[in-house]
Design an enzyme around this catalytic site. Structure first.
Site, short mmCIF file in Angstrom:
data_model
loop_
_atom_site.label_atom_id
_atom_site.label_comp_id
_atom_site.label_asym_id
_atom_site.label_seq_id
_atom_site.Cartn_x
_atom_site.Cartn_y
_atom_site.Cartn_z
N PRO A 165 27.01 -1.57 -11.47
CA PRO A 165 25.98 -2.16 -10.61
C PRO A 165 25.67 -3.63 -10.88
O PRO A 165 24.71 -4.15 -10.30
CB PRO A 165 24.76 -1.29 -10.92
CG PRO A 165 24.94 -0.93 -12.37
CD PRO A 165 26.42 -0.78 -12.58
N GLY A 166 26.42 -4.30 -11.77
CA GLY A 166 26.29 -5.75 -11.82
C GLY A 166 25.66 -6.34 -13.06
O GLY A 166 25.39 -7.54 -13.10
N SER A 167 25.47 -5.53 -14.12
CA SER A 167 24.83 -6.15 -15.29
C SER A 167 25.69 -7.29 -15.84
O SER A 167 25.18 -8.37 -16.15
CB SER A 167 24.52 -5.11 -16.38
OG SER A 167 25.63 -4.31 -16.64
N ASP A 185 40.18 -1.46 -4.22
CA ASP A 185 40.73 -0.82 -5.41
C ASP A 185 41.26 -1.92 -6.34
O ASP A 185 42.18 -2.66 -5.96
CB ASP A 185 41.86 0.13 -4.99
CG ASP A 185 42.36 0.96 -6.17
OD1 ASP A 185 42.30 0.47 -7.32
OD2 ASP A 185 42.81 2.09 -5.94
N ASP A 222 35.64 -4.16 -17.26
CA ASP A 222 34.71 -3.17 -17.84
C ASP A 222 35.00 -1.87 -17.11
O ASP A 222 34.32 -1.51 -16.16
CB ASP A 222 33.28 -3.67 -17.61
CG ASP A 222 32.24 -2.84 -18.33
OD1 ASP A 222 32.49 -2.47 -19.49
OD2 ASP A 222 31.18 -2.56 -17.74
N CYS A 266 32.68 1.89 -22.68
CA CYS A 266 31.54 2.40 -23.45
C CYS A 266 31.89 3.81 -23.91
O CYS A 266 31.09 4.72 -23.80
CB CYS A 266 30.26 2.35 -22.64
SG CYS A 266 30.35 3.25 -21.10
C1 LIG Z 1 31.70 1.07 -16.37
S1 LIG Z 1 31.38 0.90 -14.68
C2 LIG Z 1 31.15 -0.84 -14.53
C3 LIG Z 1 29.80 -1.31 -15.00
C4 LIG Z 1 29.57 -2.77 -14.67
N1 LIG Z 1 30.61 -3.60 -15.24
C5 LIG Z 1 28.24 -3.25 -15.20
O1 LIG Z 1 28.18 -3.78 -16.31
O2 LIG Z 1 27.24 -3.10 -14.49
C6 LIG Z 1 32.97 1.12 -13.97
C7 LIG Z 1 33.02 0.81 -12.50
O3 LIG Z 1 34.40 0.90 -12.09
C8 LIG Z 1 34.40 1.27 -10.73
N2 LIG Z 1 35.77 1.71 -10.40
C9 LIG Z 1 36.35 2.93 -10.55
N3 LIG Z 1 37.63 2.91 -10.13
C10 LIG Z 1 37.88 1.64 -9.71
C11 LIG Z 1 39.01 0.99 -9.15
N4 LIG Z 1 40.17 1.65 -8.95
N5 LIG Z 1 38.91 -0.31 -8.81
C12 LIG Z 1 37.74 -0.98 -9.00
N6 LIG Z 1 36.63 -0.41 -9.51
C13 LIG Z 1 36.70 0.88 -9.86
C14 LIG Z 1 33.31 2.32 -10.63
O4 LIG Z 1 32.87 2.46 -9.29
C15 LIG Z 1 32.24 1.75 -11.57
O5 LIG Z 1 31.29 1.02 -10.84
#
Ligand SMILES: C[S@@+](CC[C@H](N)C(=O)[O-])C[C@H]1O[C@@H](n2cnc3c(N)ncnc32)[C@H](O)[C@@H]1O
Length: 311
Positions: free
Chosen positions: A117-119, A165, A183, A236
């Protein structure tokens, strides 16, 4: 606290893991931390304003603009006016390390491939300033709404949100970026205090499937770097298949890249492991940062810093 059979097996396979300390740590709430917005405000003014409103803050050694909250005017930080106005971003303390490791500089072009969500996108936005640009991408239509809202609340007019993607992003973005943050989606075994059920639901096949996705995302993100650019890979989770193994396999495929040490002043970390389930990892992996929840009574994280060769 109940854990799945697969988690129990995993914990017995990790040579440096203390299950009891881990379970104790993840039952505590995460320490409350915030980042102060210096993009649309003067940081010192925000600090003065917060103190007047009853906040007591302690700076974090490893994150510029990051603070531990000792006292706040409301129990739920998300309900404060400061949060709503975009003066602060509520973020776990160790979660601020990946962007510090990325070291985004003023005016740079950055890509956050899995951003919602953008942190971390908001953190990058404030470090690159208004002359830079952060492309914040995510594959989830649902999560992209929160990402857009958070960037808007933060005043990040230097951001562009894309919904695609990440495994395909290099088709448009090859060679374009000074810095890339990955991340990646992971088993999140380092932040189970947000969802204890995760330990009961955990199956090892999840990590095997995630590893394939993580490797493809890493490959695509790496191709988006300009020559001499920097990429940070973070999770994480505590699972070596999603951490040491991913970096080791990447290095084998890309001997031209350089793994650089991760600085983590003020945060306790551990040496990444050298072998897991019969797979030996590159000794280079020792340069990555790894911590378990019990190390800082906070999130467990893994962070790697990869440099592409100069032209
Ligand atoms: C660990 S979270 C990211 C948290 C974010 N970096 C933050 O600090 O707020 C992983 C993210 O990867 C996204 N995700 C999953 N598969 C993906 C893909 N193939 N391409 C891009 N994003 C993907 C998910 O929707 C999720 O929002």
């Amino acid at each position: 606290m109940g854990v799945s059979e697969d988690f129990s097996r995993l914990s017995s396979m990790l040579p440096d893991f203390e299950l009891e300390l881990y379970l104790e740590a993840v039952q505590q709430p995460l320490p409350e931390c915030v980042r102060i917005n210096t993009l649309k405000f003067d940081g010192r003014e925000v600090e003065r304003f917060l103190i007047q409103r009853g906040w007591r803050l302690e700076p974090l050694a490893w994150a510029r603009h990051g603070y531990r909250v000792l006292e706040a005017p409301a129990k739920d930080l998300g309900n404060t006016m400061e949060h709503l106005l975009g003066l602060i971003y509520i973020q776990g303390p160790v979660s601020m390390l990946p962007v510090e490791t990325l070291e985004p500089g003023r005016g740079e072009r950055c890509l956050d491939l899995c951003a919602a969500p953008g942190s971390k996108s908001t953190q990058i936005a404030q470090l690159i300033g208004l002359q830079g640009v952060i492309v914040a991408n995510d594959a989830s239509k649902k999560r992209i709404r929160a990402l857009s809202f958070n960037l808007q609340r933060w005043g990040a007019v230097n951001s562009v949100v894309t919904l695609t993607d990440g495994r395909l992003f290099h088709r448009w973005g090859a060679g374009l970026f000074d810095r890339v943050l990955l991340d990646v989606p992971c088993s999140a075994l380092g932040i189970v205090s947000k969802d204890w059920g995760a330990l009961r639901r955990y199956r090892s096949r999840h990590s095997e499937k995630l590893q394939r996705l993580q490797l493809s995302l890493l490959e695509s993100g790496y191709r988006c770097l300009r020559p001499g650019g920097l990429l940070v890979y973070s999770t994480c989770t505590i699972h070596p298949l999603e951490n040491e193994a991913v970096i080791s396999q990447f290095l084998e495929k890309h001997p031209e890249s350089t793994l650089e040490p991760v600085e983590h002043e003020g945060l306790k970390g551990r040496r990444p492991i050298e072998e897991f389930s019969g797979e030996r990892f590159s000794p280079e992996v020792a340069k990555c940062f790894k911590c378990y929840p019990q190390d800082n009574m906070a999130e467990g994280f893994f962070v790697a810093r990869i440099r592409s060769p100069a032209a």
